[in-house]
Design an enzyme around this catalytic site. Sequence first.
Site, PDB file in Angstrom:
ATOM      1  N   HIS A 137       0.827  -1.205   0.000  1.00 59.96           N
ATOM      2  CA  HIS A 137       0.000   0.000   0.000  1.00 59.96           C
ATOM      3  C   HIS A 137       0.864   1.259   0.000  1.00 59.96           C
ATOM      4  O   HIS A 137       0.742   2.123  -0.879  1.00 59.96           O
ATOM      5  CB  HIS A 137      -0.927  -0.027   1.232  1.00 59.96           C
ATOM      6  N   GLU A 138       1.759   1.354   0.977  1.00 58.06           N
ATOM      7  CA  GLU A 138       2.611   2.548   1.071  1.00 58.06           C
ATOM      8  C   GLU A 138       3.551   2.610  -0.136  1.00 58.06           C
ATOM      9  O   GLU A 138       3.901   3.689  -0.620  1.00 58.06           O
ATOM     10  CB  GLU A 138       3.394   2.564   2.386  1.00 58.06           C
ATOM     11  N   HIS A 151       1.858   4.504  -2.874  1.00 58.16           N
ATOM     12  CA  HIS A 151       2.027   5.954  -2.686  1.00 58.16           C
ATOM     13  C   HIS A 151       3.424   6.392  -3.127  1.00 58.16           C
ATOM     14  O   HIS A 151       3.597   7.415  -3.787  1.00 58.16           O
ATOM     15  CB  HIS A 151       1.877   6.317  -1.198  1.00 58.16           C
TER      16      HIS A 151
END
Lengths: 502, 502
Positions: free
Chosen positions: B264-265, B268
Amino acid sequence: MKPLEQFRLINTEIKQYEEALAVLYWDLRTGAPRKGMDTRTQVIGTLSAEMFARSTSQQLGALLTELESEEVWSELSPLDQSLVKESRLDYDRSVKIPPALYQQYVILTAQAESKWEICKEENDYESFQPLLDQIITITNEMIDLWGVKASRYDTLLDQYEPGMTVAQLDHIFGDLRDQLVPLAEKIAASPHQPRTDFLQQGFDVEQQKAYSKFILEQMGFDFEAGRLDESVHPFATGLNPGDVRITTRYLPNDVTSALFGTIHEGGHAMYEQNIGAELIGTTLCTGTSMGIHESQSRFWENVIGRSRPFWNAYYEELQSKFPQLASIDMDTFYRGNNVVNPSLIRIEADELTYNLHIIIRYEIEKMIFNEGLQAKDLPRVWNEKYEQYLGVTPPNNAEGVLQDVHWSGGAFGYFPSYSLGNMYAAQFMNTLEQQMPDVWAKVEAGDLHPIKDWLTERIYQYGKMKSPSELVQEITNEPLNPQYLVEYLKEKYTDIYRLEEV
Amino acid sequence: MKPLEQFRLINTEIKQYEEALAVLYWDLRTGAPRKGMDTRTQVIGTLSAEMFARSTSQQLGALLTELESEEVWSELSPLDQSLVKESRLDYDRSVKIPPALYQQYVILTAQAESKWEICKEENDYESFQPLLDQIITITNEMIDLWGVKASRYDTLLDQYEPGMTVAQLDHIFGDLRDQLVPLAEKIAASPHQPRTDFLQQGFDVEQQKAYSKFILEQMGFDFEAGRLDESVHPFATGLNPGDVRITTRYLPNDVTSALFGTIHEGGHAMYEQNIGAELIGTTLCTGTSMGIHESQSRFWENVIGRSRPFWNAYYEELQSKFPQLASIDMDTFYRGNNVVNPSLIRIEADELTYNLHIIIRYEIEKMIFNEGLQAKDLPRVWNEKYEQYLGVTPPNNAEGVLQDVHWSGGAFGYFPSYSLGNMYAAQFMNTLEQQMPDVWAKVEAGDLHPIKDWLTERIYQYGKMKSPSELVQEITNEPLNPQYLVEYLKEKYTDIYRLEEV
C-alpha cells in the site's frame, strides 16, 4: 515587546533553525537515500540562509547594543548577560560574512560531506580534491572577512577554542611530543607487549549493539532523551537536551571499535543531555567549546572506559555476550585494549599516539592556511608526516588523507580540540580523585552515576554559560596544564608495560 | 529579477520548507526520543510559520496578479501556468488564515500526533479528548475564515479532493452501500468460506522485513530514492522524488499486516518517485489529490497485490521464507487473503467492508462539522455506527475511535479519499486491461514494471499538473464511475466465494 523579550525570541528562533538543520544533517548521515541529496542540500542551504539572516539582522544588532547599555545590562539576569555576550560574539563573527557567501559555503560543505562518504568508500581522492580546494578557497575568503589574527590559522582555531592561539599550541604540542615520544619508545622496547590477537575475531553485530546499549545505560545515557544509530563516521548531535543522538559503527571482526566509539560519543551525549533546563531554547544550550566537549568524550572513553576498574565491573557481561572471550582473563583484555601501537587511523589510535595523529593534522592545517598548501599536495604531505611521526605509510588515501569527515565539512581548526580534550580530561580526573577518593571503588562496583553527577554539577549544567578557561580554573584551581595528561599516561603505561623493569 | 523568476524562487523556497518539515515529521514518527518532543514541536511551529509567511506574502500576491495578467500569462509555459494556478489556489486559501492561528494549529496538531500515539497505546481516550476538542474548534475557526461552501464539511472535503461535494459523496456512498451490503450478505451466507487460520501464527519479523523489501523491488520501488522504516501507523512521505520514505509495522504473529501495508505505502511511494524531473523543486511536485494518491496505494495493494496472478508469481518466494506455509497451497493462501469479514480495524479491513469503515468516518466528520458533534461523544457515536454498519462492537477505544492518526493531525475530510481511491483504481484497471490485454499474464510472470511504466506515463509524471477529474477523463474517457469498483468486487468475490452456486 520589551527589548529583552524581542532578543530572546530571535535567539530562540535561531536555536530552532539550528535544531532543524541538525536533524537534516543527522538524517543525511544515517541513511538518507542518495538520489535525494542534491535537493536536500538545497533545502539545507535555504534554511541555513534564513538562520544566518536572523543571526545578522540589523534588528538583532540594535537590540544587542541596547541590552549592552549600562542601565539595561545591570538589570539583566546572569543567564541573560551570558546570552547577550555569546550572541554578540556570534553576531560580530556572522555579520562580516555576506549571506550569499555563507549559503554557498553551506551548500558546498553539505555536498562535500556526501561526496566524501562515497570517495572514502571508493578510495577516490581525485574526485574529492576539487571540492576540498573550493572549501579551502572559501574558508580563506572568510578568514579575510573575519580578520586575520596572529596568523590566518589563529582565526580558525579561536572559533573552536576561544582564546587559543598557534603560539600556545605550538608550545603545548611541542611539550607533549617531547615527553610522549620517549615514553612511546620505552613502550616499544618493553618485552611485556599485551596480547591483542583475541580482539580481531568474529563478534556478532547484534550482540555488539546490545552491549553498546548496555554500556550507555550504565554510564547514565538516557534513552528517552536520545537514540543510538549507525553511520560510517560515528558522531554525536544534541538537538535539544531531550533529544541527543549518537551513532557508532559495528565491525563484524572487531569488538572494540564500536565499544569505545559508543562510549566516546556517549560522553558527548551526556554533556548535551544534562544541560540545565533553563538554557533550553537558547543558543547557550550546547557545550562551551569543542575542547571541553572532547574532554567529556575522551574522559568517558579513555580515563573511565579503558581503566582496569571499569573492566572489573563490566568484563563479565561482555564475556557472557561473546563466548569467544571466555578463555581471555580480564587483565589480558584490559591490557589488550591499551596496547600502544603507531597506526594509520586516528579514531582507532591508542591514547598515547592519538596525540601524534592530532599534531599531524594541526601542522597540515597550519600549512594550508599559513603557507598556502593546496588540496592536490595533501596526500603527499599526509603520507610523509605519517612516516615521520608514526613510522607508518598509508597504503591508500582511504586509510590516509580521506579518513576523517572534518575537512569535507569545513571544520578546519577543530582537530586540536581532541588533544585539548585529552589534557582537560586528565586534569579533571585529578581533581575528581581528590574530591571523591573512592571514585575508582565506585567504578569497580559498576556505580558510574556519581561521576555523571559530579560532571553535571561542575560542567554539563552550565552549557555555554562558562568559558573553557573559567571551567578549568574553577574546577581544578589552575589553568590548563598538559602535565596531568603526561603523568596519567606515564602511570598507566608503566603499569601495563611494566616500564619500571625496562 | 523578472516576475517569473521571483515567483519561481519563492515557490521553490516554500517547497524547501515543506521538505524540511516533512523530514521533521518523519523523524517524530520513526523513533524521535519522547523527551525532545516539546522542543521539537516548537521547532516545527517556527518553520511552519516561516513557510506560511512566504505562502501569504504581499509580494507573492502581487507577483501572482502580475503573472495572471493577459499579456504575461500567454507567454508562460504550460508548467508555469499550472504552477501559477496552483499557487493562486493555495495563496487564496492561506491568506485568509492569520499567521498566529496557523502556528497555533501546527503546534497543536504536532503535539496531538505525539499524544495520540501514547494514548492509543494506553487506551486512554480521556487524555486525548481535550486536544481533539481544540483541533475541532480551531478547524471550525478556519472553515469560517475560508468561507462555508454548501456545508461546513464541504469546505474541508474540497481541500483533499478539489471539486468534491457532500451532495456527490452522499450519492456515491449511498450507491456503493446499496450494492455492497447485499454482496456482503451473499458472501456471509456462502458455505465456501476461505481458511484463514494459517495467517495467524508466528512469522519471523526479520524474514517479514526481507520479504517486504523484495516485494517493493519487484514493484519497482527505487531504494536509492527511498527507504523503508517502521512506525506505529504506516505512512508514506515524499520529500522529493529522490527521497520517498515509507514505513510499515511488523506483527510477529501475522504476516499479512506488514505485507499488504508495505505494498500500500509502496503504491504511494511509486507515485512520488516517478514525478517528472522538471517539477522537482516546485509545489507541483506531489500527487494531484489524496483520492488519486489513494488510488495508487490501493491499486497496488488490492487490485494487483491481492490478485491470483500476483500470488502465482510470488507465493513460492514467500513459502521459501516461511516454512510454516509449505503445506498451504497458493489458492488457499490467495483466498485467505481475500476473506470478507466485518471487523474493527480499518487498515486491516477487506476490500469490500473497507468502504463501510470509510462511510462511518465520513458520517461522523459530517456530524462534527455540520451538526456540532463534540469530542466527548465520539466514542459513543463511533461504537454505535460500528454496530449498525459492521455488526461489531469495539471492546475499547484503542481499537475504536483512537485507531487512526488522521484526526490528531487535523486531517478532517481526508477519509473519503480512501474510497475514492478504490473507485479510481478499479476504473483505471478497467482501462489498463483494455490497453494492455496481457497485463495479467505479465503479473503472473512477475513482470510488474510495464504496469509501473503505464501508470508513470499517464499519472505519476504529471504530479499536480493535471487535476483528478482531468486525469480520470483523459485516461478512461469518462468521469469517475463507482460502477467499476462494484463490478470488480462482484467478479472477484463471486469467484472466491463461488457465489454463482449460492
